[in-house]
Write an enzyme that holds these catalytic residues in place. Structure first.
Site, PDB file in Angstrom:
ATOM      1  N   SER A 171     102.631 -29.506  42.380  1.00 22.37           N
ATOM      2  CA  SER A 171     103.993 -28.967  42.452  1.00 22.37           C
ATOM      3  C   SER A 171     104.184 -28.302  43.814  1.00 22.37           C
ATOM      4  CB  SER A 171     104.203 -27.948  41.343  1.00 22.37           C
ATOM      5  OG  SER A 171     103.430 -26.801  41.630  1.00 22.37           O
ATOM      6  N   LYS A 172     105.382 -27.815  44.040  1.00 23.24           N
ATOM      7  CA  LYS A 172     105.725 -27.195  45.329  1.00 23.24           C
ATOM      8  C   LYS A 172     104.703 -26.121  45.729  1.00 23.24           C
ATOM      9  CE  LYS A 172     109.365 -29.138  47.025  1.00 23.24           C
ATOM     10  NZ  LYS A 172     109.015 -30.019  48.135  1.00 23.24           N
ATOM     11  N   ARG A 173     104.120 -25.487  44.696  1.00 26.66           N
ATOM     12  CA  ARG A 173     103.121 -24.452  44.929  1.00 26.66           C
ATOM     13  C   ARG A 173     101.966 -24.988  45.787  1.00 26.66           C
ATOM     14  NH1 ARG A 173      99.361 -23.289  41.484  1.00 26.66           N
ATOM     15  NH2 ARG A 173     100.185 -24.887  40.110  1.00 26.66           N
ATOM     16  N   HIS A 174     101.682 -26.271  45.648  1.00 29.61           N
ATOM     17  CA  HIS A 174     100.567 -26.872  46.394  1.00 29.61           C
ATOM     18  C   HIS A 174     100.963 -27.281  47.812  1.00 29.61           C
ATOM     19  CE1 HIS A 174      99.291 -27.586  42.164  1.00 29.61           C
ATOM     20  NE2 HIS A 174      98.121 -27.267  42.673  1.00 29.61           N
ATOM     21  N   GLY A 175     102.205 -26.999  48.192  1.00 27.68           N
ATOM     22  CA  GLY A 175     102.647 -27.403  49.527  1.00 27.68           C
ATOM     23  C   GLY A 175     103.535 -28.616  49.417  1.00 27.68           C
TER      24      GLY A 175
END
Ligand code: GLU
Length: 465
Positions: free
Chosen positions: A240-244
């Site tokens: 997800s966006k959390r991973h970049g």
């Protein structure tokens, strides 16, 4: 029968790299079997689907080189046909009109939750006659799900997956406002588009049981299903966006080449021995659904950049110049001159050996397009401050009188100067590099000078005196 696969993104966001991998597998499978690869935009969620996302998805597929056959199909535009199928199922006794109101459903759900049970619609209207229908209520259409026994999906990746039929309730296929639900639309479209292989993310595996009921009710042949595992981040959680960066458009901006992305996504969760580098031709030859693993794939940016470095090295110099031009034009704030482009082209063989992405490549090449006075780095300024100015002035004169201005001649001249004057070679080269490039590091310096040519080399050298 001719193989037909499809990619069916919802334009509620950009093209996620998980989706890109699904598209790649579907594309490879179709191409390998000389079949067709179709694109269907699943734009039925009117509130969240946008034209802009559709454009990003189309651009991303184009960038990836995944060309589809025919025009993209809009699922929303087929809504009337989907509704017709729902009514046909009612006529055939495979579905029914349900008049349970929203409020009644809520009450049933709360009662089930209070008892700690999972809510399943109990089929209240399954056997009632529509003559009993309350006035003024628009019905939904529900499928008659099977109430006993079990059902197996034979999945080409996951193997046989079986559930108990009582786990499925009479789910809605047509809403009260006459719009079809996703489960119905997908089946009708896949049937109408004559799709033979549905290759998609394994988050859709549970939907497949419900979709199978629709295929069976309509007497349609099931396609072959292949549910591929999702992409997880390095921490094992769903990417997800959390991973970049998660969108293909993010990776374009990061300077990844499409061929590297294709190779990387192919290798991610599909194996063919230990080969890391797999060309497109090779991929088309080797790809098969059997090689797709069941475990979630873990995304590894370093590996992608490693492959990217390989494909940058392989790519033609002029193509790389075109690719980095927009970045360099932004850097200099103006169109690149013909001279600047020629320098980039001549300097490219040495530059491309070191870059892991196009932004790094552009950054390494920038000195070829910068004009005097150069934006000297601090380290370069220090080197120039400490340099012997008389020596540099002599060097400028010697370079000016050099007959052939080739890298070998320039190297030989610097070496001679070093030996004859008892100066360390690096004390000549380092200030020369700082003067020519404004930096403390560069590709082979004599080659850089050769690319600049005599006039520009001498001009840059004299500019620091
Ligand atoms: N539109 C769905 C998605 O974007 C795909 C549905 C399918 O492939 O059947 O997840």
């Amino acid at each position: 029968m001719a193989i037909r696969t499809r990619f069916a993104p919802s334009p509620t966001g950009a093209l996620h790299i998980g989706g890109a991998r699904t598209a790649l597998f579907s594309w490879l499978y179709a191409k390998k079997h000389h079949g067709e690869f179709l694109l269907r935009i699943e734009d039925t969620d009117r509130a969240r689907s946008t034209e802009e996302n559709t454009k990003i998805i189309l651009d991303s597929l184009k960038w990836l080189g995944l060309d589809f056959d025919g025009e993209p199909i809009s699922q929303f535009e087929n809504a009337k046909r989907h509704a017709e199928v729902a009514h046909e199922m009612v006529k055939n006794g495979d579905a029914y009109y349900c008049y349970t109101s929203q409020a009644e459903l809520e009450a049933m759900r709360s009662a089930a939750e209070a008892k700690g049970e999972h809510f399943r619609y109990p089929g209240t209207w399954r056997d009632k006659s529509p003559t009993e229908a309350p006035a003024g209520v628009d019905p939904v259409v529900r499928i008659k799900a099977r109430q006993s026994g079990d059902m197996t999906v034979h999945d080409a990746v996951q193997g046989d997956v079986t559930i108990q039929n009582k786990e499925l309730d009479d789910f809605i296929i047509l809403r009260a406002d006459g719009t079809p639900t996703y489960l119905l639309s997908v089946v009708v479209d896949d049937h109408d588009m004559k799709i033979t292989h549905v290759i998609r993310g394994d988050d859709h595996l549970t939907n497949t049981f419900k979709q199978k009921l629709i295929y069976e009710a309509m007497g349609w042949k099931n396609p072959i299903f292949a549910h591929i595992p999702l992409i997880h981040g390095a921490d094992g959680k769903k990417m997800s966006k959390r991973h970049g960066a998660t969108g293909v458009d993010d990776y374009i901006a990061l300077g990844i080449l499409p061929e590297a992305m294709r190779n990387y996504l192919l290798k991610l969760g599909w194996s063919h021995g230990d080969d890391e580098i797999i060309s497109d031709e090779h991929a088309l030859e080797l790809f098969d659904i059997d090689g797709i693993g069941r475990a979630p794939a873990r995304f590894d940016l370093d590996k992608l950049r490693f492959l990217n470095a390989h494909y940058i090295k392989e790519k033609a110099d002029d193509a790389l110049v075109s690719l980095i031009m927009p970045v360099l034009q932004k850097h200099t704030g103006s169109e690149l001159s013909c001279t600047a482009r020629m320098r980039l082209l001549k300097g490219m063989p040495d530059l491309k050996d070191r870059a892991k992405d196009l932004n790094e490549l552009a950054e390494a090449a920038a000195f070829y397009v910068e004009e005097l006075p150069l934006p000297y780095e601090d380290k370069a300024k220090d080197i120039l401050k400490d340099a012997d100015k008389d020596m540099l002035s002599n060097l400028a004169t010697l370079l000016e009188h050099l007959e052939t201005f080739q890298a070998d001649d320039i190297d030989a001249l610097c070496k001679r100067m070093s030996e004859e004057n008892d100066i360390k070679l690096k004390d000549i080269m380092m200030p020369l590099r700082a003067a020519l490039t404004g930096r403390s590091q560069s590709p082979h310096l004599a080659k850089v000078a050769e690319v600049f040519g005599k006039d520009e080399t001498v001009k840059r050298l004299r500019a620091v005196l």
